[in-house]
Structure formats: C-alpha cells, structure tokens
Design a protein around this motif. Structure first.
Motif, PDB file in Angstrom:
ATOM      1  N   ALA A  84       0.898  -1.013  -0.201  1.00  0.00           N
ATOM      2  CA  ALA A  84      -0.055  -0.069   0.077  1.00  0.00           C
ATOM      3  C   ALA A  84       0.903   1.085   0.016  1.00  0.00           C
ATOM      4  O   ALA A  84       0.351   2.175  -0.696  1.00  0.00           O
ATOM      5  CB  ALA A  84      -0.913   0.006   1.246  1.00  0.00           C
ATOM      6  N   SER A  85       1.920   1.237   0.692  1.00  0.00           N
ATOM      7  CA  SER A  85       2.689   2.549   0.734  1.00  0.00           C
ATOM      8  C   SER A  85       3.444   2.748  -0.576  1.00  0.00           C
ATOM      9  O   SER A  85       4.052   1.772  -1.208  1.00  0.00           O
ATOM     10  CB  SER A  85       3.875   2.319   1.782  1.00  0.00           C
ATOM     11  N   LYS A  86       3.167   3.983  -1.065  1.00  0.00           N
ATOM     12  CA  LYS A  86       3.759   4.255  -2.281  1.00  0.00           C
ATOM     13  C   LYS A  86       5.086   4.914  -2.174  1.00  0.00           C
ATOM     14  O   LYS A  86       5.500   6.197  -2.002  1.00  0.00           O
ATOM     15  CB  LYS A  86       2.897   5.431  -2.981  1.00  0.00           C
ATOM     16  N   CYS A  87       6.034   4.079  -1.810  1.00  0.00           N
ATOM     17  CA  CYS A  87       7.451   4.383  -1.479  1.00  0.00           C
ATOM     18  C   CYS A  87       8.153   3.944  -2.566  1.00  0.00           C
ATOM     19  O   CYS A  87       8.134   2.699  -3.193  1.00  0.00           O
ATOM     20  CB  CYS A  87       7.702   3.894  -0.225  1.00  0.00           C
ATOM     21  N   GLY A  99       9.725  -2.551  -1.908  1.00  0.00           N
ATOM     22  CA  GLY A  99      10.139  -1.108  -2.241  1.00  0.00           C
ATOM     23  C   GLY A  99       9.716  -1.100  -3.724  1.00  0.00           C
ATOM     24  O   GLY A  99       9.283  -1.970  -4.336  1.00  0.00           O
ATOM     25  N   ASP A 100      10.283   0.247  -4.254  1.00  0.00           N
ATOM     26  CA  ASP A 100      10.031   0.767  -5.540  1.00  0.00           C
ATOM     27  C   ASP A 100       8.507   0.522  -6.099  1.00  0.00           C
ATOM     28  O   ASP A 100       8.467  -0.086  -7.009  1.00  0.00           O
ATOM     29  CB  ASP A 100      10.914  -0.322  -6.508  1.00  0.00           C
ATOM     30  N   VAL A 101       7.666   0.985  -5.472  1.00  0.00           N
ATOM     31  CA  VAL A 101       6.340   1.098  -6.041  1.00  0.00           C
ATOM     32  C   VAL A 101       5.843   2.521  -5.792  1.00  0.00           C
ATOM     33  O   VAL A 101       4.603   2.667  -5.638  1.00  0.00           O
ATOM     34  CB  VAL A 101       5.462   0.053  -5.050  1.00  0.00           C
ATOM     35  N   ASP A 102       6.636   3.592  -6.155  1.00  0.00           N
ATOM     36  CA  ASP A 102       6.140   4.934  -6.193  1.00  0.00           C
ATOM     37  C   ASP A 102       5.775   5.398  -7.320  1.00  0.00           C
ATOM     38  O   ASP A 102       5.203   6.529  -7.311  1.00  0.00           O
ATOM     39  CB  ASP A 102       7.277   5.751  -5.677  1.00  0.00           C
ATOM     40  N   ASP A 109       2.493   3.781 -12.554  1.00  0.00           N
ATOM     41  CA  ASP A 109       2.003   2.409 -12.888  1.00  0.00           C
ATOM     42  C   ASP A 109       2.782   1.130 -12.270  1.00  0.00           C
ATOM     43  O   ASP A 109       2.622   0.229 -12.717  1.00  0.00           O
ATOM     44  CB  ASP A 109       2.683   2.293 -14.450  1.00  0.00           C
ATOM     45  N   GLU A 110       3.342   1.583 -11.088  1.00  0.00           N
ATOM     46  CA  GLU A 110       4.051   0.646 -10.230  1.00  0.00           C
ATOM     47  C   GLU A 110       3.164   0.060  -9.222  1.00  0.00           C
ATOM     48  O   GLU A 110       2.466   0.589  -8.684  1.00  0.00           O
ATOM     49  CB  GLU A 110       5.446   1.124  -9.599  1.00  0.00           C
ATOM     50  N   ALA A 111       3.485  -1.284  -8.976  1.00  0.00           N
ATOM     51  CA  ALA A 111       2.555  -2.078  -7.899  1.00  0.00           C
ATOM     52  C   ALA A 111       3.180  -3.257  -7.466  1.00  0.00           C
ATOM     53  O   ALA A 111       4.014  -3.648  -8.222  1.00  0.00           O
ATOM     54  CB  ALA A 111       1.075  -2.051  -8.292  1.00  0.00           C
TER      55      ALA A 111
END
Length: 318
Positions: free
Chosen positions: A175-178, A298-301, A304-306
């Motif tokens: 869930a965290s857009k980090c 990580g790497d979901v910021d 289009d990333e998830a």
C-alpha cells in the motif's frame, strides 16, 4: 383461455401423480366453458367425462368421473401433501445439522481430554495415537518447554500436515507508495507464538512456507541500487534476501535456479522491472529460518508501479 392455461400448468406441476387422460378431460371441459359452445351430441342425454380404466374393464369404459373443479381440487390436495412432505424432510435436515454440530463439539472435547492425558506433539501423534483422520483444529504441545497451542491438521492418506495460520494469507497490496529499498514492511501475526512454532519446527524439521510476490514495475532482489530492494525477517528477526524455490541462495528466486527468468541478467522475474504483471513464487524450506517474521518490499512509487505479496501458513510434514 385463462382457465385452459391454469389447468395446463397445474397438470404439469402434478404430472407424476395425475394421468394425461385426466388433464385432457379437464382441459376439454375448460375449453367448452370458455368459448360458450356446447358439445354437439345430438338431442339425447349428454355423456359424462371418459372414465379411468376400471379394475377389469377395457380402456374407455365408464369409471371414476372427474369434472374440471374436481380435477383441480385433487391436484391442489396432492400439492399440499407434497409441500407437507417437503417440510418434514427439511426439519430432518435441520436436525441432522444440529446433530453434526453436537458431534463435532463432542469430538473436540474428547480430543482435548485425551490430549491432556497423552501429550500430542504434532498432528502425527493425533493420527497415530488417537486414530483421528478428520481434518480440523487440534491442540498440540511439541515440547514441555512451551504451552500447548492450536494447529490445523490435514490427513491425506498416510501424509499428515501440521500447520499454523496467520493474518496475511490472502494477497495484500504493497500500500505504501514508497520508492526506496525495503521501504514497506508487513509484520505477520500468527495463531501461535514464535517460541511455540520454533518448537514445532525443531521437532519435525521438514517444514515449509509458501511465498509469492506479484509485481508491476517493481524491482525485487536486484542489488544494483545499493542493496536488495526486498527481503524478509526470519523468526529471529534476521534479514534474508532469498525467495521461495531458490533453495536458500541469496538474491535468487526459483526461476534463477532454473535459468528461465524474464531477464537473464537477473535471478527473479520481477527484477526485469518493466510495466508488465510478473510474479515470483515458491516454498521457503530452510527450517532454520522459519517461520517468516516480517516482509519487506520497495520501488512502488510510480503511477504504474505496484506490488502484491502472499504468504502461506507455516506447514510441517508430520
């Protein structure tokens, strides 16, 4: 016409208990009453409806007479009988359901009693000592150093699986857009303590835990960003950076061992890091590290990333 439709439907509903001759007779009378045209039988007395075949008479001989109202009444009465029969059967089913619940409760209580008398170390003991082969929840005590706790037992032929569930078994979105490494974490809450679960793992040895990461443009175990993007804590809160199916090789997923990852430069499908739905999954089987304590990603910021993670229960083969 309405009378014909009504009788036709009633006949269909009770087809198993009313003869086609009776339905035909009822419809014939209804037709005459609906259009108002009397039957043409000359000036003599009018015959009644064709009767049923008598006990010894030939077909067409006068037998029991059925008028339109009598036929409908008979069918309605039969439907009432069927309805009452259905209610009786429904009540029986409800009684059986209550009996099943009572029996299950009694089995659980007896198992508790027997487990208190004879210590059940795992589901294998429940199978061999108590002769129970019904899948369910039972109490075990792998070691005298821990309190008894509940586990799920599966009995598949001679194969027995002792498992401990937790609160994150369904697929969960990161869930965290980090965007940084290990910026998201998920602590796992089990149905037993880590000390209790470790006593089970140490007793049986052959244990495993399913893990899966589904990614869209999210790096995984690539280490070109100053370290691994994802990882997990073992039971003792030590970081691990290998994934299910890798045999414990750091930086590897199952495809890395097979040599068929999406990008041959990396050892996990997700490390291709493109905007395509990919996944890496398999079983963690290194008993010294089980069960999983915390997951990191990580790497979901990006827009289009998830990322989505799945962790199965701790399972021990015995």
């Amino acid at each position: 016409m309405k009378m014909i439709n009504f009788i036709f439907i009633i006949c269909l509903l009770a087809l198993h208990s009313v003869t086609s001759q009776e339905c035909t007779a009822a419809i014939s009378l209804a037709s005459l009453q609906c259009d108002g045209t009397p039957p043409s039988h000359g000036s003599g007395p009018q015959p009644g409806l064709p009767g049923k075949r008598g006990a010894s008479g030939a077909k067409g001989e006068k037998g029991e007479q059925f008028g339109d109202e009598g036929t409908v009444t008979m069918i309605i009465n039969k439907l009432k009988v069927l309805e009452e029969s259905w209610k009786v059967q429904k009540d029986k089913v409800e009684v059986l359901e209550e009996y099943k619940k009572t029996a299950e409760s009694q089995i659980a209580n007896m198992t508790e009693l027997l487990a208190g008398i004879t210590k059940m170390r795992s589901c294998r003991d429940i199978y061999t000592t108590l002769k129970i082969t019904r899948n369910g929840t039972y109490k075990i005590q792998p070691s005298d150093d821990v309190d008894p706790f509940y586990v799920d037992c599966q009995f598949i032929g001679n194969k027995v699986i002792t498992s401990v569930g937790h609160d994150a078994e369904d697929e969960i979105e990161v869930a965290s857009k980090c965007g940084g490494r290990l910026c998201y974490n998920k602590n796992i809450n089990y149905q037993a303590t880590f000390v209790q679960m470790r006593s089970l793992v140490e007793l049986i040895g052959d244990c495993r835990q399913f893990v899966k990461y589904r990614c869209i443009g999210s790096g995984f175990l690539r280490d070109d960003w100053g370290g691994y993007v994802a990882g997990w804590f073992n039971w003792n809160r030590k970081m691990r950076n290998y994934w299910g199916g890798s045999g414990g090789h750091e930086g590897y997923c199952a495809c890395g061992l097979r040599g068929d990852c999406a990008d041959p430069e990396w050892h996990c499908n997700c490390d291709k890091n493109d905007i395509v739905d990919r996944e890496d999954f398999g079983y963690l089987t290194q008993a010294d590290d089980l069960p999983v304590h915390t997951l990191f990603f990580g790497d979901v910021d990006g827009d289009d990333e998830a990322g989505y993670h799945t962790l199965g229960p701790l399972e021990c083969m015995g």
